[in-house]
Design a protein around this motif. Structure first.
Motif, PDB file in Angstrom:
ATOM      1  N   LEU A 168      98.618 -27.683  34.763  1.00 41.56           N
ATOM      2  CA  LEU A 168      97.444 -26.808  34.848  1.00 41.56           C
ATOM      3  C   LEU A 168      97.098 -26.221  33.481  1.00 41.56           C
ATOM      4  CD1 LEU A 168      98.103 -24.819  38.161  1.00 41.56           C
ATOM      5  CD2 LEU A 168      96.324 -26.521  37.779  1.00 41.56           C
ATOM      6  N   THR A 288      98.181 -16.944  38.242  1.00 42.79           N
ATOM      7  CA  THR A 288      98.208 -18.273  38.860  1.00 42.79           C
ATOM      8  C   THR A 288      99.665 -18.628  39.146  1.00 42.79           C
ATOM      9  OG1 THR A 288      96.191 -19.045  37.787  1.00 42.79           O
ATOM     10  CG2 THR A 288      97.745 -20.727  38.508  1.00 42.79           C
ATOM     11  N   ARG A 327      95.496 -20.549  42.567  1.00 45.72           N
ATOM     12  CA  ARG A 327      94.801 -20.420  41.285  1.00 45.72           C
ATOM     13  C   ARG A 327      94.220 -19.012  41.161  1.00 45.72           C
ATOM     14  NH1 ARG A 327      93.031 -25.140  38.520  1.00 45.72           N
ATOM     15  NH2 ARG A 327      93.670 -27.071  39.523  1.00 45.72           N
TER      16      ARG A 327
END
Length: 331
Positions: A168, A288, A327
């Motif tokens: 990510l 996150t 997220r």
């Protein structure tokens, strides 16, 4: 307190019949069962758990060892276990090792001496001494969180979770990524999550800066100190633009240090963690993270242990749970 003999006399049945009704075992005619149940209802009779355990050779008590009292992870695990155990009339005898590996081994022996029907251990590490201690138990047993050879385990996919969280950061365009982990005596968090980070970095051909790989403990304050050490090792004005932290609490400490030094998250440095702690959604910016759904882990451990107890079988089963990505704005 009424005895089984008195219940039998009042219901005009044998003591064996009363025992079969109470334990729900063996054949009892419908009429005889109804008479026994009627007497029990009218008298409010409650069977002695001690006497019942002598007959069934079961205490209906499960020993559980957790790393620390009062943590969200342990609380969710125990809630999941209790949800299953209570349905079958089992109670939990809870102990805490306070993150001391030797205490885990001591409590295993203690719980066995208390004649529990089985044990669930949330282990902090996997040592030869612990494995030997588990083998000596010779009773239903399940480990949670660490993959211990020779027993049933409920584990999380730590390697893949770490890969996802690192990926990510990379997809966000971060190339100079730091890592804050924990001691490698913890196989799951210390070894596998670190390996997941390293694998993702190598897969994307990114430079791994050894000076930015820092070891801390599980506390917020250690995350703060680890981030401080990383920034002290910055050379040539190149700072990390991303940090993967192996737990939420470490990440929260790292964010706090960055804010105090005037660096903006995520504009300058993106942060990710693992754990989905309650604090992770209230820190600024919200973190996150990866939710491991600890209640489900507790439920799975309880189901495996009950299967061992009820079947009286020493079988081994491993359940691997995947996390749920959350997220938020720290990315």
């Amino acid at each position: 307190m009424l005895t089984i003999k008195e219940i039998a006399d009042m219901a005009n049945v044998s003591r064996t019949t009363v025992s079969r009704v109470l334990n729900d075992s063996g054949y009892v005619s419908i009429k005889a069962r109804e008479r026994v149940l009627k007497v029990i209802e009218e008298t409010g009779y409650v069977p002695s758990q001690h006497a019942k355990s002598l007959r069934t050779k079961k205490s209906k008590v499960i020993g559980v060892v957790i790393p620390k009292l009062g943590t969200e992870t342990s609380g969710r695990l125990v809630n999941g276990m209790n949800e299953v155990f209570s349905q079958y009339g089992y109670q939990i005898l809870l102990t805490s090792s306070n993150l001391a590996p030797q205490k885990e081994i001591e409590y295993l022996s203690l719980l066995k001496s208390r004649q529990v029907d089985g044990i669930i251990l949330t282990a902090t590490n996997v040592s030869d001494q612990l494995i030997a201690g588990i083998r000596q138990l010779r009773m239903p047993f399940v480990a949670v969180g660490q993959n211990i050879p020779g027993v049933s385990n409920v584990v999380y996919d730590d390697l893949n979770a770490a890969k996802i969280m690192t990926r990510l950061l990379i997809e966000r365009g971060r190339k100079n990524i730091a890592f804050i982990g924990v001691p490698e005596s913890d196989q799951a968090v210390g070894v596998l999550r670190k390996q997941g980070f390293l694998d993702s970095m190598k897969e994307h051909c990114l430079n791994i800066r050894k000076e930015w790989i820092i070891e801390s403990d599980f506390s917020i304050s250690s995350g703060y100190s680890a981030m401080e050490r990383i920034m002290e090792r910055v050379v040539g004005g190149v700072i990390p633009d991303g940090v993967f932290c192996v737990t939420d609490r470490i990440a929260i400490g790292a964010i706090q240090h960055l804010k105090e030094t005037g660096l903006k998250v995520p504009q300058q440095i993106s942060i990710t963690g693992i754990g989905a702690s309650d604090l992770s959604k209230y820190v600024e910016p919200p973190l996150t993270t990866m939710d491991y759904e600890n209640e489900k882990a507790g439920q799975e451990a309880a189901k495996i242990l009950l299967a061992q107890i009820e079947r009286n079988e020493d079988f081994q089963k491993t359940v691997i749970l995947n996390g749920r990505l959350i997220r938020r704005d720290s990315l």
